[in-house]
Design a protein around this motif. Structure first.
Motif, short mmCIF file in Angstrom:
data_model
loop_
_atom_site.label_atom_id
_atom_site.label_comp_id
_atom_site.label_asym_id
_atom_site.label_seq_id
_atom_site.Cartn_x
_atom_site.Cartn_y
_atom_site.Cartn_z
N GLU A 168 0.85 -1.19 0.00
CA GLU A 168 0.00 0.00 0.00
C GLU A 168 0.89 1.24 0.00
O GLU A 168 1.80 1.35 0.81
CB GLU A 168 -0.90 0.02 1.24
N PRO A 225 0.72 5.68 -0.38
CA PRO A 225 -0.21 6.81 -0.41
C PRO A 225 -0.33 7.39 -1.82
O PRO A 225 0.64 7.42 -2.57
CB PRO A 225 0.40 7.81 0.55
N VAL A 226 -1.53 7.84 -2.14
CA VAL A 226 -1.76 8.45 -3.45
C VAL A 226 -1.00 9.78 -3.51
O VAL A 226 -0.28 10.06 -4.46
CB VAL A 226 -3.26 8.66 -3.70
N ASN A 231 -2.39 12.63 2.29
CA ASN A 231 -3.74 12.17 2.01
C ASN A 231 -3.89 10.75 2.56
O ASN A 231 -3.04 9.91 2.33
CB ASN A 231 -3.98 12.19 0.50
N PRO A 232 -4.96 10.45 3.29
CA PRO A 232 -5.11 9.12 3.86
C PRO A 232 -5.43 8.02 2.84
O PRO A 232 -5.34 6.84 3.17
CB PRO A 232 -6.26 9.28 4.86
N GLN A 233 -5.78 8.39 1.62
CA GLN A 233 -6.07 7.38 0.61
C GLN A 233 -4.79 6.68 0.19
O GLN A 233 -3.72 7.28 0.09
CB GLN A 233 -6.70 8.02 -0.62
N THR A 234 -4.91 5.39 -0.07
CA THR A 234 -3.77 4.60 -0.54
C THR A 234 -4.17 3.84 -1.79
O THR A 234 -5.36 3.64 -2.06
CB THR A 234 -3.30 3.60 0.54
N ARG A 235 -3.19 3.39 -2.52
CA ARG A 235 -3.43 2.52 -3.66
C ARG A 235 -2.54 1.29 -3.50
O ARG A 235 -1.47 1.35 -2.88
CB ARG A 235 -3.17 3.22 -4.99
N THR A 236 -2.97 0.23 -4.06
CA THR A 236 -2.24 -1.04 -3.94
C THR A 236 -1.32 -1.21 -5.15
O THR A 236 -1.78 -1.17 -6.29
CB THR A 236 -3.23 -2.21 -3.86
#
Length: 179
Positions: free
Chosen positions: A88, A90-91, A95-100
């Motif tokens: 994982e 971070p985008v 920012n708390p969003q993540t991408r795999t």
């Protein structure tokens, strides 16, 4: 001078004749009627270095791995596969969003598709659970050992394989792990 040139010419002719004879013998060996190899000349066998994953699997508890229709060992191997192949990130920082991110996505996706197909065949009753579990455990062992290897040609072969059965065949019969 003339004798040296003659000797040199004769030596060259003999060496080229011997090398051509050996070259022709390798082609003749494949054409012998008694040759019943399972793999044809077009089937490429992939060899990769491997090591046992027993110590890593022993550290994974049943609670961490969960359950799987093929058994606890398969569940642990899938958990290890996810740990090693995915991460994982971070985008955007902050920012708390993540991408795999998936390392070697061709291999990872092929393993997941094989798992899905084998689950279907188990559910339909086409194959017994032991056979399905053995096949998939072999696929997982290979996938876990390919993470650090140079797999460009193997990934090309996976991409060219059209059906799931050919991908299973590729993993189970055309890959040799050298321990």
């Amino acid at each position: 001078m003339k004798k040296k040139f003659t000797l040199l010419t004769i030596t060259f002719i003999l060496l080229s004749y011997v090398s051509n004879s050996q070259h022709l013998l390798t082609y003749a060996d494949d054409a012998l009627p008694g040759n019943t190899d399972k793999t044809s000349k077009t089937d490429k066998v992939f060899e990769f270095r491997a090591y046992s994953k027993d110590s890593e699997l022993a550290e994974i508890t049943s609670e961490m791995a969960g359950s799987h229709p093929f058994g606890d060992l398969t569940a642990k191997k899938i958990y290890l596969l996810d740990q090693k192949y995915t991460s994982e990130v971070p985008v955007v920082p902050g920012n708390p969003q993540t991408r795999t991110l998936i390392k070697k996505p061709v291999i990872y996706d092929a393993v997941r598709k094989i798992e899905k197909e084998l689950k279907k065949s188990l559910k339909k009753g086409e194959l017994p659970q032991e056979v399905v579990a053995d096949k998939f455990n072999k696929v997982l062992d290979i996938a876990l050992n390919l993470l650090t290897a140079n797999t460009d040609s193997f990934e090309d072969a996976i991409s060219k394989a059209t059906s799931i059965d050919s991908k299973i065949e590729l993993f189970t019969r055309q890959v040799v792990l050298i321990y």
